[in-house]
Design an enzyme around this catalytic site. Structure first.
Site, PDB file in Angstrom:
ATOM      1  N   ARG A  15       7.874  -6.307   0.053  1.00 46.66           N
ATOM      2  CA  ARG A  15       8.028  -5.885   1.449  1.00 46.66           C
ATOM      3  C   ARG A  15       6.707  -5.487   2.120  1.00 46.66           C
ATOM      4  O   ARG A  15       6.655  -5.259   3.318  1.00 46.66           O
ATOM      5  CB  ARG A  15       9.043  -4.743   1.539  1.00 46.66           C
ATOM      6  N   GLY A 100       2.655   4.220  -9.580  1.00 48.86           N
ATOM      7  CA  GLY A 100       1.469   3.824  -8.824  1.00 48.86           C
ATOM      8  C   GLY A 100       1.678   3.775  -7.330  1.00 48.86           C
ATOM      9  O   GLY A 100       0.713   3.772  -6.570  1.00 48.86           O
ATOM     10  N   ASN A 224       7.130   1.353   0.041  1.00 47.55           N
ATOM     11  CA  ASN A 224       7.581  -0.010  -0.231  1.00 47.55           C
ATOM     12  C   ASN A 224       7.160  -0.971   0.868  1.00 47.55           C
ATOM     13  O   ASN A 224       7.141  -2.175   0.671  1.00 47.55           O
ATOM     14  CB  ASN A 224       9.099  -0.046  -0.386  1.00 47.55           C
ATOM     15  N   ARG A 330     -28.203   6.169  11.202  1.00 45.15           N
ATOM     16  CA  ARG A 330     -27.904   5.235  10.121  1.00 45.15           C
ATOM     17  C   ARG A 330     -28.497   5.731   8.795  1.00 45.15           C
ATOM     18  O   ARG A 330     -29.247   6.713   8.770  1.00 45.15           O
ATOM     19  CB  ARG A 330     -28.416   3.854  10.498  1.00 45.15           C
ATOM     20  N   LYS A 348     -32.799   4.864  11.801  1.00 46.26           N
ATOM     21  CA  LYS A 348     -32.498   4.284  10.490  1.00 46.26           C
ATOM     22  C   LYS A 348     -33.662   4.568   9.573  1.00 46.26           C
ATOM     23  O   LYS A 348     -34.810   4.293   9.936  1.00 46.26           O
ATOM     24  CB  LYS A 348     -32.298   2.775  10.614  1.00 46.26           C
ATOM     25  N   ALA A 377     -38.334   8.478  26.438  1.00 45.23           N
ATOM     26  CA  ALA A 377     -37.207   7.564  26.604  1.00 45.23           C
ATOM     27  C   ALA A 377     -37.651   6.117  26.425  1.00 45.23           C
ATOM     28  O   ALA A 377     -38.734   5.736  26.846  1.00 45.23           O
ATOM     29  CB  ALA A 377     -36.608   7.745  27.992  1.00 45.23           C
TER      30      ALA A 377
HETATM   31  C1  UD1 Z   1      13.737   4.010  -9.589  1.00 45.65           C
HETATM   32  C2  UD1 Z   1      14.692   4.819 -10.435  1.00 45.65           C
HETATM   33  C3  UD1 Z   1      15.621   5.610  -9.529  1.00 45.65           C
HETATM   34  C4  UD1 Z   1      14.805   6.498  -8.602  1.00 45.65           C
HETATM   35  C5  UD1 Z   1      13.804   5.654  -7.821  1.00 45.65           C
HETATM   36  C6  UD1 Z   1      12.870   6.543  -7.028  1.00 45.65           C
HETATM   37  C7  UD1 Z   1      15.090   3.496 -12.446  1.00 45.65           C
HETATM   38  C8  UD1 Z   1      15.989   2.560 -13.137  1.00 45.65           C
HETATM   39  N1  UD1 Z   1      15.457   3.914 -11.260  1.00 45.65           N
HETATM   40  O1  UD1 Z   1      14.524   3.091  -8.868  1.00 45.65           O
HETATM   41  O2  UD1 Z   1      16.513   6.407 -10.304  1.00 45.65           O
HETATM   42  O3  UD1 Z   1      15.661   7.181  -7.721  1.00 45.65           O
HETATM   43  O4  UD1 Z   1      12.980   4.884  -8.733  1.00 45.65           O
HETATM   44  O5  UD1 Z   1      12.056   5.739  -6.219  1.00 45.65           O
HETATM   45  O6  UD1 Z   1      14.067   3.857 -12.995  1.00 45.65           O
HETATM   46  N2  UD1 Z   1       8.222  -0.929 -12.209  1.00 45.65           N
HETATM   47  C9  UD1 Z   1       7.456  -1.570 -13.164  1.00 45.65           C
HETATM   48  N3  UD1 Z   1       8.023  -2.477 -13.974  1.00 45.65           N
HETATM   49  C10 UD1 Z   1       9.341  -2.804 -13.879  1.00 45.65           C
HETATM   50  C11 UD1 Z   1      10.110  -2.168 -12.889  1.00 45.65           C
HETATM   51  C12 UD1 Z   1       9.519  -1.229 -12.085  1.00 45.65           C
HETATM   52  O7  UD1 Z   1       6.252  -1.304 -13.287  1.00 45.65           O
HETATM   53  O8  UD1 Z   1       9.793  -3.647 -14.663  1.00 45.65           O
HETATM   54  C13 UD1 Z   1       7.598   0.041 -11.318  1.00 45.65           C
HETATM   55  C14 UD1 Z   1       7.595  -0.438  -9.885  1.00 45.65           C
HETATM   56  O9  UD1 Z   1       6.375  -1.091  -9.571  1.00 45.65           O
HETATM   57  C15 UD1 Z   1       7.737   0.839  -9.097  1.00 45.65           C
HETATM   58  C16 UD1 Z   1       8.503   1.753 -10.053  1.00 45.65           C
HETATM   59  O10 UD1 Z   1       8.360   1.206 -11.333  1.00 45.65           O
HETATM   60  O11 UD1 Z   1       6.503   1.435  -8.851  1.00 45.65           O
HETATM   61  C17 UD1 Z   1       9.948   1.925  -9.664  1.00 45.65           C
HETATM   62  O12 UD1 Z   1      10.586   0.682  -9.767  1.00 45.65           O
HETATM   63  P1  UD1 Z   1      11.713   0.218  -8.778  1.00 45.65           P
HETATM   64  O13 UD1 Z   1      12.234  -1.069  -9.242  1.00 45.65           O
HETATM   65  O14 UD1 Z   1      11.240   0.355  -7.388  1.00 45.65           O
HETATM   66  O15 UD1 Z   1      12.802   1.331  -9.077  1.00 45.65           O
HETATM   67  P2  UD1 Z   1      13.909   1.810  -8.070  1.00 45.65           P
HETATM   68  O16 UD1 Z   1      14.951   0.792  -8.006  1.00 45.65           O
HETATM   69  O17 UD1 Z   1      13.318   2.285  -6.810  1.00 45.65           O
HETATM   70 CA    CA Z   2      11.457   2.029  -5.638  1.00 49.87          CA
END
Ligand code: UD1
Ligand code: CA
Length: 452
Positions: A15, A100, A224, A330, A348, A377
């Protein structure tokens, strides 16, 4: 108690609609993941594991550091699967999971969370939400004891009424983690290995789940899309503005003030609207900054005054020095105490001595200008011959007449003077007047041409 931190950063971030991996999108000019890494560092863990997948090369290239270990999650099979990829690297008593794309989480909150963890206790950070759609829900029994987390898509109608949401931030006893992650299944609404299923497993194993509430929803908000990113930016700026005001800074309007870097500020500093501070900026006591200034990697000593619409980059202003409006300082500019730089003056790699002045419309590059010297000036240093740069050195109490061109390399001694409009190509000794311009002649009785 030893600590390993795992930061999940493998997701795609569709997104954002961007060529840049989501976690590299910046808040205050720093990648979101960079904020999380810095917060992780503040907890002094024994290791930081960053789980990457989408855009892994770009993420690694941008943020690689000696104290980070990157772990590849080739396929994004869920948050539980993501943490499992880091398992071989983990050995601490406690493992903390961060994200992250949740950049504003604060050290103090995480410290409170970590204080909850023991061999038989997990710490879970939750948040009360007006609209918890999309979040995992915290399921508690009649006594309020946490039993499980149910993902939104898997939740019953009744569970969807729960407004206590899972932030995702979790601290667990390290010894148990491999066992729990090994038992995760993906038979759920999203076909993913949910990290959140660990909660019910821990409860079944007789552990308790202690919770900590995030004081502020923004602290645990992920970005997101670019709308949420802008909200985080705004929140970050407001938080910083409040901190600076608490330290004794007057912000004429905290909503029109941005810090994109590290700033240290003294007391009784006044900052007018639309000021942007970038990189490393040091502002000492009693400094005043006018509206619409951009100040980057600069030092403003006690009582310095930056007037409206000035642009500073890599500059140092001495005590009580002033510049602007519309000054451009600068890299390599150094203004001595009480030095004065006026409007439309560009410096500079130039040092202006104590009390020296360049009031209007000048370019001073690769120059050393002595104390109390006055630059008229329109003066410019001709420091560049198209191939190489040369220095201009002016002594103390020099007086440069308006519209002088100082052709470098050139040196003018103390108390030297140049006549207005001079092109100065050779050195001028001390106490000497240099006039380097065509001599004026008057033609008496001269008639202007008339139209035929
Ligand atoms: C997750 C939580 C949910 C919580 C929400 C808060 C789980 C199953 N659910 O849901 O309970 O309320 O976060 O925002 O954990 N990521 C990876 N590898 C993967 C999947 C995800 O690195 O295989 C990372 C994503 O980049 C992201 C984070 O984990 O930064 C969360 O993943 P996302 O799929 O967005 O979880 P949500 O469905 O939001
Ligand atoms: Ca999420």
């Amino acid at each position: 108690m030893s600590l390993d931190i795992v930061i999940l950063a493998a997701g795609q971030g569709t997104r954002m609609r961007s060529a840049l991996p989501k976690v590299l999108h910046p808040v205050a000019d720093k990648p979101m993941l960079g904020h999380v890494i810095d917060t992780a560092r503040s907890l002094q863990p024994q290791s930081i594991q960053v789980v990457i997948g989408h855009g892994a090369d770009k993420v690694r290239e941008r943020l690689a550091a000696d104290d980070l270990n990157f772990v590849i999650q080739a396929e994004q099979l869920g948050t539980g699967h993501a943490v499992a990829q880091a398992l071989p690297q983990l050995s601490a008593d406690t493992v903390l999971i961060l994200y992250g794309d949740v950049p504003l989480i604060e050290t103090a909150t995480l410290q409170r969370l970590l204080a909850l963890v023991s061999d038989d206790r997990l710490g879970l950070l939750t948040v009360e939400l007006a609209d918890p759609t999309g979040y995992g829900r915290i399921v508690r029994d009649g006594n309020g004891v946490v039993q499980a987390i149910v993902e939104h898509k898997d939740a019953s109608e009744a569970q969807r009424q729960i407004r206590e949401g899972n932030t995702g931030i979790l601290a667990v006893p390290g010894k148990r983690l491999a066992d729990w992650l090994g038992r995760l299944s993906n038979s759920n609404a999203q076909g993913e290995y949910y990290l959140t299923d660990v909660i019910a497993m821990a409860v079944a194993d007789g552990l308790t789940v202690a919770t900590e509430r995030a004081a502020d929803e923004m602290e645990v908000l992920g970005a997101n899309d670019r709308i949420q990113l802008a909200q985080l930016e705004c929140h970050y700026q407001q938080r910083l503005a409040r901190r600076l005001m608490a330290q004794g800074v007057t912000l004429r309007d905290p909503h029109r003030f941005d810090v994109r870097g590290q700033v240290s500020v003294g007391r009784d500093v006044t900052i007018d609207i639309n000021v942007i501070l970038e990189g490393k900026v040091v502002i000492e006591d009693f400094v005043s900054i006018g509206p619409n200034c951009v100040i980057k990697d600069s030092v403003l000593r006690k009582g310095a005054i930056v007037k409206a619409n000035s642009h500073l980059d890599g500059a140092e202003m001495g005590e009580g020095a002033d510049c602007g409006p519309f000054a451009r300082l600068r890299p390599g500019t150094k203004l001595g105490a009480k030095a004065h730089v006026g409007n439309f003056v560009e410096l500079k790699n130039a040092v202006l001595g104590e009390g020296a002045k360049a009031g209007h419309l000048s370019y001073l590059g690769d120059a050393e200008i002595g104390a109390r010297t006055n630059i008229g000036a329109g003066t410019i240093t001709c420091n560049y011959d198209g191939a190489n740069k040369f220095r201009t050195v002016l002594g103390e109490d020099v007086f440069i007449g308006s519209n002088s061109a100082l052709v470098a390399p050139v040196t003018l001694g103390d108390r030297a003077t140049t006549g207005a409009g001079s092109v100065v190509t050779s050195d001028v000794p001390a106490d000497t007047l240099a006039v380097g311009r065509a001599k004026q002649r008057n033609i008496e009785g001269w008639k202007r041409p008339t139209k035929k």
